[in-house]
Design a protein around this motif. Structure first.
Motif, PDB file in Angstrom:
ATOM      1  N   GLY A 284       7.303  -6.603  -6.771  1.00 57.93           N
ATOM      2  CA  GLY A 284       6.067  -7.334  -6.602  1.00 57.93           C
ATOM      3  C   GLY A 284       4.862  -6.532  -7.034  1.00 57.93           C
ATOM      4  N   ILE A 285       3.917  -7.190  -7.687  1.00 57.39           N
ATOM      5  CA  ILE A 285       2.626  -6.585  -8.012  1.00 57.39           C
ATOM      6  C   ILE A 285       1.560  -7.336  -7.232  1.00 57.39           C
ATOM      7  N   ALA A 286       0.912  -6.634  -6.310  1.00 59.14           N
ATOM      8  CA  ALA A 286      -0.172  -7.207  -5.522  1.00 59.14           C
ATOM      9  C   ALA A 286      -1.499  -6.761  -6.108  1.00 59.14           C
ATOM     10  N   ILE A 468       7.090  -2.672  -4.147  1.00 55.97           N
ATOM     11  CA  ILE A 468       5.749  -3.243  -4.327  1.00 55.97           C
ATOM     12  C   ILE A 468       4.858  -2.231  -5.031  1.00 55.97           C
ATOM     13  N   MET A 469       4.127  -2.722  -6.045  1.00 53.75           N
ATOM     14  CA  MET A 469       3.082  -1.943  -6.695  1.00 53.75           C
ATOM     15  C   MET A 469       1.768  -2.695  -6.536  1.00 53.75           C
ATOM     16  N   GLU A 484       8.671   0.484   3.651  1.00 58.77           N
ATOM     17  CA  GLU A 484       7.545   1.375   3.918  1.00 58.77           C
ATOM     18  C   GLU A 484       6.202   0.691   3.711  1.00 58.77           C
ATOM     19  N   ALA A 485       6.223  -0.570   3.283  1.00 58.71           N
ATOM     20  CA  ALA A 485       4.978  -1.286   2.972  1.00 58.71           C
ATOM     21  C   ALA A 485       4.497  -2.060   4.181  1.00 58.71           C
ATOM     22  N   ARG A 489      -1.554  -0.656   4.408  1.00 59.74           N
ATOM     23  CA  ARG A 489      -1.361   0.273   3.301  1.00 59.74           C
ATOM     24  C   ARG A 489      -1.591  -0.412   1.957  1.00 59.74           C
ATOM     25  N   ILE A 490      -1.022  -1.611   1.801  1.00 64.40           N
ATOM     26  CA  ILE A 490      -1.196  -2.337   0.535  1.00 64.40           C
ATOM     27  C   ILE A 490      -2.649  -2.779   0.385  1.00 64.40           C
ATOM     28  N   GLY A 491      -3.266  -3.229   1.476  1.00 68.06           N
ATOM     29  CA  GLY A 491      -4.659  -3.655   1.415  1.00 68.06           C
ATOM     30  C   GLY A 491      -5.588  -2.534   0.998  1.00 68.06           C
ATOM     31  N   ALA A 492      -5.333  -1.300   1.466  1.00 63.60           N
ATOM     32  CA  ALA A 492      -6.165  -0.161   1.068  1.00 63.60           C
ATOM     33  C   ALA A 492      -6.040   0.112  -0.425  1.00 63.60           C
ATOM     34  N   LEU A 493      -4.834   0.007  -0.966  1.00 68.04           N
ATOM     35  CA  LEU A 493      -4.631   0.221  -2.403  1.00 68.04           C
ATOM     36  C   LEU A 493      -5.307  -0.870  -3.239  1.00 68.04           C
ATOM     37  N   MET A 494      -5.421  -2.076  -2.680  1.00 66.73           N
ATOM     38  CA  MET A 494      -6.015  -3.179  -3.425  1.00 66.73           C
ATOM     39  C   MET A 494      -7.519  -3.019  -3.626  1.00 66.73           C
ATOM     40  N   THR A 495      -8.132  -2.118  -2.862  1.00 68.87           N
ATOM     41  CA  THR A 495      -9.584  -1.972  -2.933  1.00 68.87           C
ATOM     42  C   THR A 495     -10.036  -0.566  -3.287  1.00 68.87           C
ATOM     43  N   SER A 496      -9.102   0.288  -3.713  1.00 66.00           N
ATOM     44  CA  SER A 496      -9.467   1.669  -4.026  1.00 66.00           C
ATOM     45  C   SER A 496      -8.493   2.256  -5.036  1.00 66.00           C
ATOM     46  N   ARG A 497      -9.013   3.140  -5.879  1.00 68.08           N
ATOM     47  CA  ARG A 497      -8.166   3.835  -6.847  1.00 68.08           C
ATOM     48  C   ARG A 497      -7.341   4.931  -6.178  1.00 68.08           C
ATOM     49  N   THR A 498      -7.708   5.304  -4.965  1.00 68.67           N
ATOM     50  CA  THR A 498      -6.966   6.349  -4.252  1.00 68.67           C
ATOM     51  C   THR A 498      -5.518   5.929  -4.072  1.00 68.67           C
TER      52      THR A 498
END
Length: 505
Positions: A284-286, A468-469, A484-485, A489-498
């Motif tokens: 999955g790509i979110a 998931i990516m 592990e998702a 965790r996924i929400g933080a990646l969706m709004t930051s390059r970190t």
């Protein structure tokens, strides 16, 4: 404005799409209309807006019976409608789109854009809207296009606003902004109607909810007197089957391999991107819409050229091949835009069902099309996916949006190719159809197919994916195992390059 629909019946040939439905729409309140795909929701509102002429019943606006010869009559009476698929001119500016067919004219017939601009800017201040009136519509996000459609209604002084699936492809932030605008409209005394499948949103914004099933009215209640569970049962006519969850399994060989891919996008490049999808897994790509997912999928499917990098499909290099060659190499594609990419709207269900089939001999007899074979095939898909349509020979343009989506999904999954790319596969479909499509994607995965799922619905990605990516600003995170998702965790990646790892530019 107060409007009443009384005993409305709409028929298309032998199909009764709306059967003796009565609904009240009150000023200063938000009405939600829910139901399965093909339940008659959009048809009922299209009749109110003058797009369809009811066979029976009457429309009453502010106590006066009305009958529209066309939507222009409804617009002049203060109604406005935003359709599920936007009706905008992509090459024109926001301002030009808004005033189109309602231009203020000055001396010698010139359009007075200054007058229109002042009127709109006053509306911006009143409703908390911010948008560049000089931007080309083709450069806007989906959420911004939604705002343009709403501004078209405001410009024409609409007092009753109808929105069909308004949040179908909006980000959470765009949805919140839209709801703030709609609440503001209601507080100003306007009547608001939203047609939706999202019950969380019904409970969040609506004052009253109407449920339709099979063209008939099932219930009409204040939101405070119902619940999501009750609405779900009323929509499907019983209990939903328990939600499926993908069982962990060991994936097989690499089916889709992507290495160092660069893709040109508006204003910047996407990439480098590297990942793989193996047989027997769903990857999955979110991500929030507009972060490069569309450009990536276009490059993978052959709709957009890659600037650099390698794409392999079942062991074959395909980055220089076209769409047809990639399909023949073993790729199926459920596109986000069923209207322009997935279907030929002026053709029949049978024609669309058999389009792009690997072996045309299935549907030919000598040099001629075998129409009976095409009809049989389409009928099988209609029955298996519970597609509501008059039959294989019906035009796709007569179908509801959700049933169009089910037709695309059924056609692509029935090809049983090694790779399935599914882009927002449940956009605009009802809760029962969502479970059906999810079950079919998991069935394909369990049968050994590789599935790449791209979705702006985070719950969908979390529910179906083995890995998931996250895509953010043209870069892709490292894969995260499903175990592990979590949403945080996924929400933080969706709004930051970190945390984007080695795929980050």
């Amino acid at each position: 404005m107060h409007a009443s629909l009384r005993g409305i019946r709409v028929r298309f040939g032998q199909l009764v799409a709306v059967d003796d439905v009565s609904v009240d729409i009150e000023a200063g309140r938000v009405l939600a209309v829910v139901g399965e795909n093909g339940a008659g929701k959009s048809t009922l509102m299209n009749a109110l807006f003058g797009l369809f002429q009811p066979e029976a019943g009457e429309i009453v606006v502010d106590g006066q019976p009305r009958r529209w010869a066309s939507p222009q009559d409804a617009i002049r009476a203060g109604l406005g409608m935003v359709h599920q698929h936007f009706m905008l001119q992509e090459e024109m500016t926001v301002l030009e789109n808004i005033v189109l067919c309602g231009e203020p004219v000055r001396l010698f017939g010139f359009v007075d854009f200054a007058v229109a601009r002042r009127k709109l800017e006053d509306g911006f201040a009143q409703n908390g809207i911010s948008i560049d009136l000089d931007a080309r519509v083709g450069s806007l996000s989906v959420g911004q296009k939604q705002v343009v459609e709403i501004l078209k209604m405001l410009y024409r002084d609409a007092s009753l606003l109808i929105l069909d699936e308004p949040t179908a492809v909006l980000t959470p932030l765009e949805k919140d902004q839209l709801f703030a605008i709609l609440r503001g409209f209601a507080q100003q005394g306007k009547a608001v109607v939203i047609i939706t499948h999202k019950l969380d949103e019904v409970m969040e914004i609506a004052d009253h909810v109407v449920v339709m099933r099979g063209g008939r009215l099932v219930s009409s209640l204040p939101v405070g007197e119902t619940s999501k569970d009750r609405l779900s049962r009323e929509i499907v006519g019983g209990e939903l089957p328990p939600a499926l969850r993908a069982a962990a399994r060991e994936p097989g060989e690499v089916v889709l391999g992507v290495d160092g891919l660069h893709v040109a996008a508006r204003g910047h490049d996407i990439g480098p991107i590297s990942f793989d999808v193996r047989a027997g897994e769903i990857v999955g790509i979110a991500g929030v819409s507009g972060n490069g997912q569309s450009e990536l999928i276009q490059a993978l499917t052959g709709l957009r050229p890659a600037k650099a990098g390698m794409i392999s499909l079942a062991g074959t290099r395909v980055e220089t091949l076209g769409v047809r060659e990639r399909r023949l190499a073993g790729q199926s594609y459920i596109p986000e835009d069923r209207q322009r990419v997935g279907l030929a709207l002026g053709a029949s269900v049978a024609d669309n069902a058999s389009a792009g089939h690997d072996d045309p001999r299935h549907f030919t007899r000598g040099p001629f099309l075998d129409r009976s074979a095409m009809a049989r095939y389409a009928r099988d898909l209609i029955e298996r996916y519970r597609i509501k349509v008059a039959g294989p020979q019906a035009l796709v343009s007569t179908m509801s949006g959700g049933n169009k989506q089910k037709l695309v999904v059924s056609r692509e999954l029935s090809r049983a190719t090694p790779l399935i790319i599914a882009e927002n596969p449940t956009w605009g479909v009802d809760i029962g159809a969502i479970e059906l499509i999810h079950a079919e994607l998991m069935r394909m995965r369990d049968a050994g197919h590789a599935v790449l799922l791209v979705s702006t619905e985070l719950d969908e990605v979390l529910k179906l994916s083995d890995r998931i990516m996250v895509m953010y600003s043209g870069s892709l995170s490292e894969p995260i195992a499903a175990a592990e998702a979590d949403r945080n965790r996924i929400g933080a990646l969706m709004t930051s390059r970190t945390g984007l790892g080695s795929n980050a530019a």
